[in-house]
Design an enzyme around this catalytic site. Sequence first.
Site, PDB file in Angstrom:
ATOM      1  N   GLU A 278       0.839  -1.210   0.000  1.00  0.00           N
ATOM      2  CA  GLU A 278       0.000   0.000   0.000  1.00  0.00           C
ATOM      3  C   GLU A 278       0.873   1.259   0.000  1.00  0.00           C
ATOM      4  O   GLU A 278       0.575   2.234  -0.679  1.00  0.00           O
ATOM      5  CB  GLU A 278      -0.932   0.013   1.215  1.00  0.00           C
ATOM      6  N   ASP A 359       4.082  -3.708  -5.926  1.00  0.00           N
ATOM      7  CA  ASP A 359       4.672  -4.971  -5.476  1.00  0.00           C
ATOM      8  C   ASP A 359       6.204  -4.879  -5.498  1.00  0.00           C
ATOM      9  O   ASP A 359       6.872  -5.338  -4.574  1.00  0.00           O
ATOM     10  CB  ASP A 359       4.223  -6.134  -6.374  1.00  0.00           C
TER      11      ASP A 359
HETATM   12 ZN    ZN Z   1      -2.432  -2.389  -4.734  1.00  0.00          ZN
END
Ligand code: ZN
Length: 417
Positions: A278, A359
């Site tokens: 996040e 990511d």
């Molecule tokens: Zn995401």
Amino acid sequence: MNEFSYIFLFFLVTSLLLKLWLNKRQMIHIMSHRDKVPDDFKGKIDLEAHQKAADYTIAKTKIANLNSILGSALLVVLTLGGIINVLVDVSQAYINNDIWSGVALIMCIFIASHLIELPIAIYQTFNVEQAFGFNRTTAGQFIKDQFLQIALMLTIGLPVLYALLWVMARMGDYWWVYAWLLTISFTFFMTWLVPTFIAPLFNKFTPLEDEALKTRITLLFERCGFNSKGIYVMDGSRRSGHGNAYFTGIGNNKRIVFFDTLIESLNTDEIEAVLAHELGHFKCKHITKQMFVSTGVTFFGFALLGWLKQQNWFFDGLGILQINDAIALLLFILVTPIFTTFLQPISSYFQRKFEFEADAFASTLAKPEHLIQALLKLYRENASTLTPDPLYSSFHHSHPPAGVRIKHLKSLIHSVS
Ligand SMILES: [Zn+2]
């Protein structure tokens, strides 16, 4: 009826058929992979969970079909079917003021559509979600939520709509620039208002109490220079068994919210990895980029509305007898989605690109293995399908398919070590 009527009907039917066709592909693809867990997930997700995900996704897709068909039918009835004309007459007969009768017309149609779609929402919550063990909403809670939603539509929607129609009526030829500025300011205001005042009407938010986890999170924030007003746990379990985490708010009002269901199912390492992902969205400026794009799209939208408002064929083509600001705004809101459906893959493409970037960022702060473990748990517990149809996915999904995403995360493990 004029040429635009045919263009409207053509796009309406094509966009509906496209959605139904993609849904059909999705269901066929999932059914054909239902009997075997994909090789990449062997030993991590068992056959029972895989089949539950397949059945759940298919049940939801059927509901999506129903919603698309109902939405298209409603649009035709409202426009060419003449219902808007009737409602315009009624609102003008009872309300003398142009702006207020416009507000009444639009509100009435929004609330009526919401109520017409309600039986499907009830079916989804109390049949589908219930059958798969996700529903925790009671009938009382559901009714209370509906009243709260309509009350919010009235208290927030009414003044904004009034302001917008006032600007359209009083601000001259360049009203659409002012309307755009009004909408942008309203959006920023809501980004501030929602987490602080509106979300707490629906859920309880408590500061995170787990000290060990709190320390880990604070250290993570310090490592990447993130300021936040707080870390909260939301009682998502009051309505559903689905778990999630999200960032909300702007400026120094930013906060992180974990569903209690997520805190229960993930361990500290996994929560840290999810949070790192996040933070990736924040660090890679995805939120700023999205705001920038939506600001531009809104500008273009208002410019287009400014032009359409002066075109008789736009109203004639949709079967509307009267021309005024409120009707122009209403038609624009109702009709635009059938044309923009075809642009959806573009926004999905960028959203998936952002997910890969987040990511990659997360893997610099936390171990990719932990994020993989967390994702596997989330796929399993939310019964997300591991085998979506690639074309359906590229159209609708804001996240890469499970297999693709895990593969990308695995490649990050190798590049780190
Ligand atoms: Zn995401």
